[in-house]
Design a protein around this motif. Structure first.
Motif, PDB file in Angstrom:
ATOM      1  N   ALA A 166      16.781 -37.609   0.792  1.00  0.00           N
ATOM      2  CA  ALA A 166      17.168 -37.979   2.113  1.00  0.00           C
ATOM      3  C   ALA A 166      16.632 -36.822   3.003  1.00  0.00           C
ATOM      4  O   ALA A 166      16.363 -36.896   4.346  1.00  0.00           O
ATOM      5  CB  ALA A 166      18.503 -38.506   2.465  1.00  0.00           C
ATOM      6  N   ALA A 167      16.603 -35.397   2.649  1.00  0.00           N
ATOM      7  CA  ALA A 167      16.494 -34.646   3.207  1.00  0.00           C
ATOM      8  C   ALA A 167      14.893 -34.692   3.775  1.00  0.00           C
ATOM      9  O   ALA A 167      14.705 -34.179   5.115  1.00  0.00           O
ATOM     10  CB  ALA A 167      16.618 -33.117   2.546  1.00  0.00           C
ATOM     11  N   GLY A 168      13.942 -34.796   2.794  1.00  0.00           N
ATOM     12  CA  GLY A 168      12.537 -34.736   3.606  1.00  0.00           C
ATOM     13  C   GLY A 168      12.375 -35.873   4.537  1.00  0.00           C
ATOM     14  O   GLY A 168      11.609 -35.688   5.568  1.00  0.00           O
ATOM     15  N   ILE A 169      12.844 -37.015   4.282  1.00  0.00           N
ATOM     16  CA  ILE A 169      12.797 -38.047   5.025  1.00  0.00           C
ATOM     17  C   ILE A 169      13.252 -37.772   6.603  1.00  0.00           C
ATOM     18  O   ILE A 169      12.832 -38.092   7.463  1.00  0.00           O
ATOM     19  CB  ILE A 169      13.612 -39.519   4.617  1.00  0.00           C
ATOM     20  N   SER A 170      14.556 -37.147   6.569  1.00  0.00           N
ATOM     21  CA  SER A 170      15.267 -36.927   7.819  1.00  0.00           C
ATOM     22  C   SER A 170      14.769 -35.614   8.823  1.00  0.00           C
ATOM     23  O   SER A 170      14.232 -35.876   9.928  1.00  0.00           O
ATOM     24  CB  SER A 170      16.658 -36.614   7.517  1.00  0.00           C
ATOM     25  N   VAL A 171      14.501 -34.580   8.109  1.00  0.00           N
ATOM     26  CA  VAL A 171      14.114 -33.418   8.770  1.00  0.00           C
ATOM     27  C   VAL A 171      12.856 -32.753   8.385  1.00  0.00           C
ATOM     28  O   VAL A 171      12.425 -31.734   8.931  1.00  0.00           O
ATOM     29  CB  VAL A 171      15.385 -32.385   8.711  1.00  0.00           C
ATOM     30  N   GLY A 172      12.200 -33.276   7.493  1.00  0.00           N
ATOM     31  CA  GLY A 172      10.992 -32.523   7.178  1.00  0.00           C
ATOM     32  C   GLY A 172       9.959 -32.495   7.965  1.00  0.00           C
ATOM     33  O   GLY A 172       9.325 -31.171   8.399  1.00  0.00           O
ATOM     34  N   GLY A 173       9.859 -33.405   9.068  1.00  0.00           N
ATOM     35  CA  GLY A 173       8.694 -33.504  10.119  1.00  0.00           C
ATOM     36  C   GLY A 173       9.350 -32.618  11.342  1.00  0.00           C
ATOM     37  O   GLY A 173       8.397 -31.821  11.803  1.00  0.00           O
ATOM     38  N   LEU A 174      10.420 -32.683  11.427  1.00  0.00           N
ATOM     39  CA  LEU A 174      11.204 -31.800  12.541  1.00  0.00           C
ATOM     40  C   LEU A 174      11.164 -30.367  12.076  1.00  0.00           C
ATOM     41  O   LEU A 174      10.779 -29.393  12.842  1.00  0.00           O
ATOM     42  CB  LEU A 174      12.516 -32.128  13.041  1.00  0.00           C
ATOM     43  N   LEU A 175      11.283 -29.923  10.990  1.00  0.00           N
ATOM     44  CA  LEU A 175      11.256 -28.602  10.340  1.00  0.00           C
ATOM     45  C   LEU A 175       9.676 -28.088  10.361  1.00  0.00           C
ATOM     46  O   LEU A 175       9.492 -26.987  10.933  1.00  0.00           O
ATOM     47  CB  LEU A 175      11.760 -28.308   8.944  1.00  0.00           C
ATOM     48  N   ALA A 176       8.671 -28.873  10.254  1.00  0.00           N
ATOM     49  CA  ALA A 176       7.354 -28.560  10.425  1.00  0.00           C
ATOM     50  C   ALA A 176       7.057 -28.439  11.937  1.00  0.00           C
ATOM     51  O   ALA A 176       6.275 -27.352  12.301  1.00  0.00           O
ATOM     52  CB  ALA A 176       6.462 -29.589   9.500  1.00  0.00           C
TER      53      ALA A 176
END
Length: 424
Positions: free
Chosen positions: A41-51
């Motif tokens: 779930a981590a990558g789905i939720s905030v991966g794009g926002l972190l990048a």
């Protein structure tokens, strides 16, 4: 030496013994999937926002999804080959361990503001995503043919608890990360690291006897009793159903990943909170996994092909709703993402069952791994292109394109399942 002789001899139990092993296998898979779901779930939720935060641009916001999906492609290939040689336990346990190390690397990259390390770590983090998906096959190794859809669904529904909880913990995990001096958007990756490493430990320790190795031993024993050919002589080409199943899963993956990846960016651009993003993605992930028990029963009862067609229609509906929903309409975005998850669920379970029906134990893990590579690459392409399409056009255009793309699976299903003329 042929692959089937590389393992120690396994004693094949009677029917009741096999049923007991299958029940134990499903319990262990359930435990591993609950933990693994929290990690993905981590990558789905905030991966794009972190990048987006580290790169300072929206155009590359789909890159994290592309990276960890490419990582999952490599892992799917390796897990398939490991399973073919050493069984499910080794392949799944090592895959989750790699995903956990990748999640740790993402946290370190965020703290040090090291973009190259972020990219490498996201690639490695994708190992957990692929392993979580591959684990669905472990529940089918010893399942009766008429129960394969249900067996897939048990593994998938187990992912729901962790996968739904993960996105809804974005805010508290962010606060916890901030208290440790870690950027808040890296907080969910702390959970992913613990979850993936724990999932790997559970499978390595408890998945015994190995369901794939035992299933292969059962097949070999039955073939020997029937005076059939040796395993080495078995034709290793899959049936047409494997190609149909692969197509269903690939198209549904592209549509789902493309729309899902850009939804948090779309919501944040319309000033919706991180809590709202977490709610939408959490419900989306819930729709991906929670209906699985019902979906599996339907796949077994009414058939693989009808449920695959239902997948394409549902994904089209998701794309249309997402396209017409105002950016500040939380309710309509929830509806769109729930439909998106449900369509993906229909496609994955029906497609998986088609593949299992069209393969035999001697070639199954290798083919399963290869197909999951294609699924991962399709997701990587969808994730990478989603940012480009949205930056050059709109979220609505992206959503409609994903919905209509999914309909291509329908003619493929009819082509692969059309009656063949019998030679005179």
């Amino acid at each position: 030496m042929p692959e089937h002789t590389r393992q120690p001899h396994l004693t094949v139990p009677d029917a009741k013994g096999l049923a007991r092993v299958q029940r134990r296998t499903l319990r262990v898979v359930v435990a591993g999937q609950i933990l693994g779901g929290a990690g993905l779930a981590a990558g789905i939720s905030v991966g794009g926002l972190l990048a987006q935060s580290m790169l300072g641009t929206d155009g590359l916001a789909g890159l994290p999804t592309a990276l960890f999906t490419l990582g999952s492609a490599l892992t799917a290939f390796l897990v398939g080959r490991f399973t073919q040689r050493w069984g499910r336990r080794a392949g799944l346990g090592l895959g989750f361990a790699a995903g956990g190390l990748g999640a740790i690397g993402v946290v370190v990259a965020a703290v040090a503001d090291m973009v190259p390390l972020l990219f490498v770590s996201l690639f490695l983090y994708g190992a957990g995503t692929a392993t979580n998906l591959q684990a669905r096959y472990a529940g089918t190794d010893l399942a009766e043919p008429s129960r394969r859809g249900t067996a897939v669904s048990v593994a998938m529904v187990s992912t729901t608890a962790g996968a739904v909880a993960g996105p809804n913990l974005i805010t508290p995990l962010g606060d916890f990360a901030a208290s440790l001096g870690i950027p808040p958007l890296a907080g969910p990756f702390l959970l992913a690291a613990v979850a993936y490493l724990a999932a790997g430990a559970v499978l390595l320790a408890l998945l015994s006897p190995d369901p794939y190795l035992l299933a292969r031993a059962v097949t070999e024993a039955a073939r020997a009793d029937d005076g059939g050919t040796s395993p080495a002589a078995v034709v290793r080409r899959p049936g047409a159903g494997a190609y149909a199943g692969a197509t269903v899963m690939i198209l549904t993956q592209i549509a789902m990943v493309a729309i899902m990846t850009m939804t948090p960016i779309h919501m944040r651009a319309h000033h919706q909170s991180l809590a709202a993003v977490g709610l939408v993605i959490g419900l989306h992930v819930g729709a991906m996994y929670l209906p699985s028990l019902l979906t599996g029963a339907l796949v077994d009862r009414i058939g693989r092909v009808p449920m695959a067609i239902a997948s394409g229609v549902t994904l089209l509906a998701a794309g249309v709703v997402a396209a017409v929903a105002p950016g500040d309409s939380l309710g309509l975005l929830i509806l769109a993402l729930v439909l998106l998850g449900l369509g993906w669920n229909f496609g994955l379970i029906s497609g998986t069952a088609l593949v299992i029906d069209a393969t035999v134990p001697e070639n199954r893990p290798r083919i399963q791994g290869t197909i999951d590579v294609l699924i991962a690459l399709a997701g990587a392409g969808g994730g990478a292109m989603s940012g480009v399409v949205m930056a050059s056009s709109s979220y609505g255009t992206l959503s409609l394109a994903g919905g209509f793309l999914s309909l291509l699976l329908i003619p493929v299903l009819f082509w692969t399942h059309r009656p063949r003329a019998v030679p005179a």
